[in-house]
Design a protein around this motif. Structure first.
Motif, PDB file in Angstrom:
ATOM      1  N   ARG A 275       6.137  18.342  35.514  1.00  0.00           N
ATOM      2  CA  ARG A 275       6.001  18.235  34.068  1.00  0.00           C
ATOM      3  C   ARG A 275       5.052  19.073  33.527  1.00  0.00           C
ATOM      4  O   ARG A 275       5.395  19.429  32.445  1.00  0.00           O
ATOM      5  CB  ARG A 275       5.729  16.705  33.899  1.00  0.00           C
ATOM      6  CG  ARG A 275       6.790  15.749  34.262  1.00  0.00           C
ATOM      7  CD  ARG A 275       6.576  14.388  33.704  1.00  0.00           C
ATOM      8  NE  ARG A 275       5.198  13.589  34.334  1.00  0.00           N
ATOM      9  CZ  ARG A 275       5.024  12.957  35.290  1.00  0.00           C
ATOM     10  NH1 ARG A 275       5.953  12.924  36.344  1.00  0.00           N
ATOM     11  NH2 ARG A 275       3.982  12.309  35.741  1.00  0.00           N
ATOM     12  N   ALA A 276       3.805  19.304  33.939  1.00  0.00           N
ATOM     13  CA  ALA A 276       2.983  20.218  33.669  1.00  0.00           C
ATOM     14  C   ALA A 276       3.748  21.915  33.528  1.00  0.00           C
ATOM     15  O   ALA A 276       3.470  22.299  32.612  1.00  0.00           O
ATOM     16  CB  ALA A 276       1.621  20.061  34.425  1.00  0.00           C
ATOM     17  N   SER A 277       4.486  22.049  34.544  1.00  0.00           N
ATOM     18  CA  SER A 277       4.805  23.442  34.740  1.00  0.00           C
ATOM     19  C   SER A 277       5.643  23.547  33.241  1.00  0.00           C
ATOM     20  O   SER A 277       5.707  24.803  32.585  1.00  0.00           O
ATOM     21  CB  SER A 277       5.552  23.719  35.854  1.00  0.00           C
ATOM     22  OG  SER A 277       6.938  23.029  36.149  1.00  0.00           O
ATOM     23  N   LYS A 278       6.616  22.671  32.920  1.00  0.00           N
ATOM     24  CA  LYS A 278       7.399  22.745  31.763  1.00  0.00           C
ATOM     25  C   LYS A 278       6.631  22.430  30.581  1.00  0.00           C
ATOM     26  O   LYS A 278       6.874  23.176  29.721  1.00  0.00           O
ATOM     27  CB  LYS A 278       8.354  21.750  32.091  1.00  0.00           C
ATOM     28  CG  LYS A 278       9.125  21.444  33.099  1.00  0.00           C
ATOM     29  CD  LYS A 278      10.073  22.835  33.307  1.00  0.00           C
ATOM     30  CE  LYS A 278      11.205  23.328  32.495  1.00  0.00           C
ATOM     31  NZ  LYS A 278      11.768  24.591  32.604  1.00  0.00           N
ATOM     32  N   SER A 279       5.774  21.685  30.552  1.00  0.00           N
ATOM     33  CA  SER A 279       5.106  21.518  29.135  1.00  0.00           C
ATOM     34  C   SER A 279       4.091  22.971  28.913  1.00  0.00           C
ATOM     35  O   SER A 279       4.260  23.493  27.782  1.00  0.00           O
ATOM     36  CB  SER A 279       4.279  20.472  29.374  1.00  0.00           C
ATOM     37  OG  SER A 279       3.293  20.380  28.340  1.00  0.00           O
ATOM     38  N   VAL A 280       3.527  23.512  29.883  1.00  0.00           N
ATOM     39  CA  VAL A 280       2.729  24.498  29.630  1.00  0.00           C
ATOM     40  C   VAL A 280       3.562  25.754  29.340  1.00  0.00           C
ATOM     41  O   VAL A 280       3.320  26.628  28.496  1.00  0.00           O
ATOM     42  CB  VAL A 280       1.638  24.762  30.784  1.00  0.00           C
ATOM     43  CG1 VAL A 280       0.903  26.008  30.536  1.00  0.00           C
ATOM     44  CG2 VAL A 280       0.946  23.613  31.073  1.00  0.00           C
ATOM     45  N   ALA A 281       4.647  25.783  30.072  1.00  0.00           N
ATOM     46  CA  ALA A 281       5.425  27.154  29.795  1.00  0.00           C
ATOM     47  C   ALA A 281       5.987  26.955  28.326  1.00  0.00           C
ATOM     48  O   ALA A 281       6.012  28.291  27.780  1.00  0.00           O
ATOM     49  CB  ALA A 281       6.803  27.171  30.915  1.00  0.00           C
ATOM     50  N   GLU A 282       6.400  25.812  27.940  1.00  0.00           N
ATOM     51  CA  GLU A 282       6.955  25.969  26.437  1.00  0.00           C
ATOM     52  C   GLU A 282       5.927  26.029  25.316  1.00  0.00           C
ATOM     53  O   GLU A 282       5.978  26.953  24.519  1.00  0.00           O
ATOM     54  CB  GLU A 282       7.796  24.605  26.275  1.00  0.00           C
ATOM     55  CG  GLU A 282       8.319  24.602  25.137  1.00  0.00           C
ATOM     56  CD  GLU A 282       8.895  23.177  24.297  1.00  0.00           C
ATOM     57  OE1 GLU A 282       9.169  22.357  25.120  1.00  0.00           O
ATOM     58  OE2 GLU A 282       8.719  23.180  23.179  1.00  0.00           O
ATOM     59  N   LYS A 283       4.776  25.509  25.862  1.00  0.00           N
ATOM     60  CA  LYS A 283       3.618  25.868  24.916  1.00  0.00           C
ATOM     61  C   LYS A 283       3.229  27.178  24.876  1.00  0.00           C
ATOM     62  O   LYS A 283       3.032  27.936  23.700  1.00  0.00           O
ATOM     63  CB  LYS A 283       2.293  25.006  25.200  1.00  0.00           C
ATOM     64  CG  LYS A 283       2.714  23.525  24.853  1.00  0.00           C
ATOM     65  CD  LYS A 283       1.287  22.654  25.118  1.00  0.00           C
ATOM     66  CE  LYS A 283       1.568  21.262  25.184  1.00  0.00           C
ATOM     67  NZ  LYS A 283       0.836  20.342  26.097  1.00  0.00           N
ATOM     68  N   ALA A 284       3.249  28.071  26.029  1.00  0.00           N
ATOM     69  CA  ALA A 284       3.140  29.415  25.991  1.00  0.00           C
ATOM     70  C   ALA A 284       4.225  30.359  25.283  1.00  0.00           C
ATOM     71  O   ALA A 284       3.639  31.215  24.514  1.00  0.00           O
ATOM     72  CB  ALA A 284       3.011  29.890  27.521  1.00  0.00           C
ATOM     73  N   ALA A 285       5.374  29.701  25.231  1.00  0.00           N
ATOM     74  CA  ALA A 285       6.365  30.500  24.292  1.00  0.00           C
ATOM     75  C   ALA A 285       6.021  30.410  22.789  1.00  0.00           C
ATOM     76  O   ALA A 285       6.126  31.044  22.080  1.00  0.00           O
ATOM     77  CB  ALA A 285       7.656  29.575  24.647  1.00  0.00           C
ATOM     78  N   TRP A 286       5.740  29.350  22.586  1.00  0.00           N
ATOM     79  CA  TRP A 286       5.421  28.885  21.059  1.00  0.00           C
ATOM     80  C   TRP A 286       4.168  29.755  20.500  1.00  0.00           C
ATOM     81  O   TRP A 286       4.277  30.165  19.648  1.00  0.00           O
ATOM     82  CB  TRP A 286       5.554  27.704  20.655  1.00  0.00           C
ATOM     83  CG  TRP A 286       6.633  26.624  20.629  1.00  0.00           C
ATOM     84  CD1 TRP A 286       6.858  25.572  21.583  1.00  0.00           C
ATOM     85  CD2 TRP A 286       7.698  26.833  19.939  1.00  0.00           C
ATOM     86  NE1 TRP A 286       8.168  25.170  21.291  1.00  0.00           N
ATOM     87  CE2 TRP A 286       8.791  25.898  20.433  1.00  0.00           C
ATOM     88  CE3 TRP A 286       7.986  27.505  18.945  1.00  0.00           C
ATOM     89  CZ2 TRP A 286       9.930  25.815  19.803  1.00  0.00           C
ATOM     90  CZ3 TRP A 286       9.246  27.367  18.466  1.00  0.00           C
ATOM     91  CH2 TRP A 286      10.243  26.620  18.922  1.00  0.00           C
ATOM     92  N   ASP A 287       3.033  29.666  21.469  1.00  0.00           N
ATOM     93  CA  ASP A 287       1.977  30.363  21.230  1.00  0.00           C
ATOM     94  C   ASP A 287       2.428  31.921  20.997  1.00  0.00           C
ATOM     95  O   ASP A 287       2.001  32.512  20.205  1.00  0.00           O
ATOM     96  CB  ASP A 287       1.054  30.309  22.538  1.00  0.00           C
ATOM     97  CG  ASP A 287       0.204  29.042  22.381  1.00  0.00           C
ATOM     98  OD1 ASP A 287       0.442  28.407  21.200  1.00  0.00           O
ATOM     99  OD2 ASP A 287      -0.466  28.727  23.390  1.00  0.00           O
ATOM    100  N   PHE A 288       3.141  32.502  21.679  1.00  0.00           N
ATOM    101  CA  PHE A 288       3.652  33.750  22.028  1.00  0.00           C
ATOM    102  C   PHE A 288       4.404  34.016  20.462  1.00  0.00           C
ATOM    103  O   PHE A 288       4.143  34.961  19.809  1.00  0.00           O
ATOM    104  CB  PHE A 288       4.599  34.310  23.173  1.00  0.00           C
ATOM    105  CG  PHE A 288       5.170  35.453  23.083  1.00  0.00           C
ATOM    106  CD1 PHE A 288       4.554  36.465  24.029  1.00  0.00           C
ATOM    107  CD2 PHE A 288       6.106  35.809  22.164  1.00  0.00           C
ATOM    108  CE1 PHE A 288       4.953  37.730  23.935  1.00  0.00           C
ATOM    109  CE2 PHE A 288       6.726  37.119  22.576  1.00  0.00           C
ATOM    110  CZ  PHE A 288       6.134  38.055  23.223  1.00  0.00           C
ATOM    111  N   ILE A 289       5.167  33.209  20.089  1.00  0.00           N
ATOM    112  CA  ILE A 289       5.855  33.595  18.676  1.00  0.00           C
ATOM    113  C   ILE A 289       5.110  33.458  17.701  1.00  0.00           C
ATOM    114  O   ILE A 289       5.247  34.164  16.436  1.00  0.00           O
ATOM    115  CB  ILE A 289       7.063  32.429  18.626  1.00  0.00           C
ATOM    116  CG1 ILE A 289       8.193  32.721  19.455  1.00  0.00           C
ATOM    117  CG2 ILE A 289       7.343  32.111  17.310  1.00  0.00           C
ATOM    118  CD1 ILE A 289       8.859  34.164  19.251  1.00  0.00           C
ATOM    119  N   LYS A 290       3.989  32.525  17.895  1.00  0.00           N
ATOM    120  CA  LYS A 290       2.838  32.683  16.506  1.00  0.00           C
ATOM    121  C   LYS A 290       2.323  33.826  16.487  1.00  0.00           C
ATOM    122  O   LYS A 290       1.739  34.261  15.369  1.00  0.00           O
ATOM    123  CB  LYS A 290       2.087  31.437  16.988  1.00  0.00           C
ATOM    124  CG  LYS A 290       2.829  30.023  16.248  1.00  0.00           C
ATOM    125  CD  LYS A 290       1.781  28.896  16.490  1.00  0.00           C
ATOM    126  CE  LYS A 290       2.585  27.365  16.666  1.00  0.00           C
ATOM    127  NZ  LYS A 290       2.004  26.724  17.639  1.00  0.00           N
TER     128      LYS A 290
END
Ligand code: NDP
Length: 335
Positions: A168-183
Motif C-alpha cells: 500500500r505504501a509503495s502505491k501511495s508514495v509512487a503516486e504522490k511522487a508523480a503529482w509532485d513531479f507534475i507540480k
C-alpha cells in the motif's frame, strides 16, 4: 491539480505500455490495439515470443523501469504512455528493494524519460491502496472518493509490519511522487491516475501463466476459494472487473476531463462469502458453503466511482461475471 492541459492524443498514435505482461496490462494492450499503435516496455526479453503469440508482432523495448536512458530511447516516437508496471506481490523479503523502489523509481523514471519528448499524456496505474487509510479500520459509514490520499510514507513502507502495508505504501508514495513531479516540472505532458480497487476477472490470455500457483495477487482471492475447507476472510472489500479497469486506462488517454485528474475505479463492495455463493450457484464444485447469504456489506467503508463513470464512460460489470468467467478459464487451464 496544476498544469492543466488537454490531451492531443488521437487514433493511430503510438502508446508506450509498461506492465503488458501482467493481468491488467494485457487487457489494456488488447483494447489499445483497436485504435492505436502500441510499443511495449518489458524487462525480460524471453517473454516476448509469448506476447507476440497473444498480440502479434507488436513493437517492444527491453529495459528496466528505473533505467532512464533506455526509457528515453523507448519513449521516442510515442505520443502517450500507460504505466502499469509495479510489483503487486506479497511474496517479498525486502520491502524497500522489492516493493518501494520499483514502484517509486519506476514511476519517477518514466516521467523523467518523457520530458522533452512527443508524449502528451501519461496514464498511471495507482490503486485504492493509495486512497484509503487501512489504519482507520472498517469505518462502516465512510465513502471514499479520489479526493483522499493514504497517509503512508516511504519509511512506513520500508518498516511495514506486513507485506500488505508495504505494498500500500509503495502505491501511495509512487503516486504522490508523480503529482509532485507534475507540480514541479513544466512538463510537455499531463497525467491521469487510475486507482482501481481489487481487480478480478478472466486473464486476457493464459499463455503467460506458468502455473495456477502463479495467478496474479487479486485473482488469487477468488481462486483461493476453490477446494478451500472454509471461507477465507475478506481483506480488501471493493472490487472491479479487469475489462472495466482497462477501459478506464484507455479512455483516460483521451478524456479532456482526465487531464491531471485522479479516479477511484470500483464497481462496488464484495465479500468472500458472496464469491462462494456465486460459484456454488453456478455449480462449481468444491467451494466451501460458509454461511450462504451472509454479507459483510454495511460493516465497512465503500467507494464512490461516479467521477470515473462520468469522465471515463465506464459501465461496471457485475461481480458474478468476473468471478464465473475467471473460474471457468482457470479450471480449463493446462500448463
Ligand atoms: P501483475 O502482477 O499481473 O503484473 C505486474 C506487472 O508489472 C507485470 O507486467 C510485471 O512484469 C511488472 N513488474 C512488476 N515488478 C516489476 C519491476 N520491478 N520492474 C519492471 N516491471 C515490473 O499485476 P496487475 O496486472 O494486477 O497490476 C498492474 C498494476 O495495477 C500495478 O501497478 C498494480 O499495483 C496495480 N493495481 C492492481 C490491482 C489488482 O487488484 N490487480 C488493484 C490496484 C492497482 P514481469 O512480467 O516482468 O514481472
Amino acid at each position: 491539480m496544476t498544469n492543466k492541459k488537454y490531451s492531443a492524443i488521437k487514433k493511430g498514435d503510438t502508446i508506450l505500455v509498461t506492465g503488458a505482461t501482467g493481468f491488467i496490462g494485457a487487457w489494456v494492450v488488447s483494447k489499445l490495439l483497436n485504435d492505436y499503435k502500441v510499443k511495449l516496455v518489458i524487462r525480460d526479453e524471453s517473454k516476448y515470443p509469448k506476447l507476440k503469440e497473444i498480440f502479434g508482432a507488436v513493437d517492444y523495448a527491453v529495459c528496466n523501469i528505473d533505467d532512464l536512458d533506455s526509457l528515453k530511447e523507448a519513449v521516442n516516437g510515442c505520443q502517450g504512455v500507460i504505466h502499469l508496471a509495479s510489483p503487486f506481490t506479497f511474496k517479498v523479503n525486502n520491502y524497500e528493494e522489492e516493493l518501494m523502489k520499483p514502484a517509486v523509481e519506476g514511476t519517477t523514471t518514466i516521467l523523467k524519460a518523457c520530458l522533452h519528448s512527443e508524449v502528451k499524456r501519461i496514464v498511471i496505474t495507482s490503486s485504492f491502496a493509495a486512497i484509503y487509510d487501512a489504519a482507520k479500520g472498517l469505518q462502516p459509514h465512510k465513502v471514499y472518493t479520489e479526493k483522499e490520499f493514504s497517509p503512508l510514507t516511504y519509511e512506513d513502507g520500508v518498516n511495514a509490519k506486513d507485506p500488505g502495508m508495504a505494498y500500500r505504501a509503495s502505491k501511495s508514495v509512487a503516486e504522490k511522487a508523480a503529482w509532485d513531479f507534475i507540480k514541479q516540472q513544466d512538463a510537455n505532458f499531463d497525467i491521469s491516475v487510475i486507482c482501481p480497487s481489487m481487480v478480478f476477472g478472466p486473464l486476457y490470455s493464459t499463455t503467460l501463466l506458468k502455473s495456477l500457483a502463479d495467478i496474479n495477487s487479486s485473482n488469487a482471492v477468488i481462486w483461493s476459494l476453490v477446494n478451500a475447507s472454509e471461507i477465507p476472510p475478506t481483506k480488501a472489500p471493493l472490487y472491479v472487473d479487469v475489462r472495466d479497469v482497462a477501459d478506464a486506462h484507455v479512455n483516460a488517454l483521451v478524456s479532456e476531463n482526465a487531464s491531471n485528474s485522479r479516479y477511484l475505479v470500483s464497481a462496488g463492495d464484495y465479500d468472500t462469502q458472496e464469491i462462494a455463493d456465486i460459484l456454488r450457484l453456478a455449480k462449481f464444485k468444491n467451494i466451501p458453503a460458509g454461511t450462504p447469504g451472509q454479507r459483510i456489506s454495511g460493516t465497512h467503508f465503500k467507494g464512490d466511482s461516479s467521477k470515473a463513470v462520468k469522465d471515463l464512460g465506464i459501465q461496471f460489470r457485475p461481480l458474478d461475471q468476473s468471478v464465473i468467467e475467471l473460474c471457468h478459464q482457470l479450471l480449463a487451464y493446462q500448463p
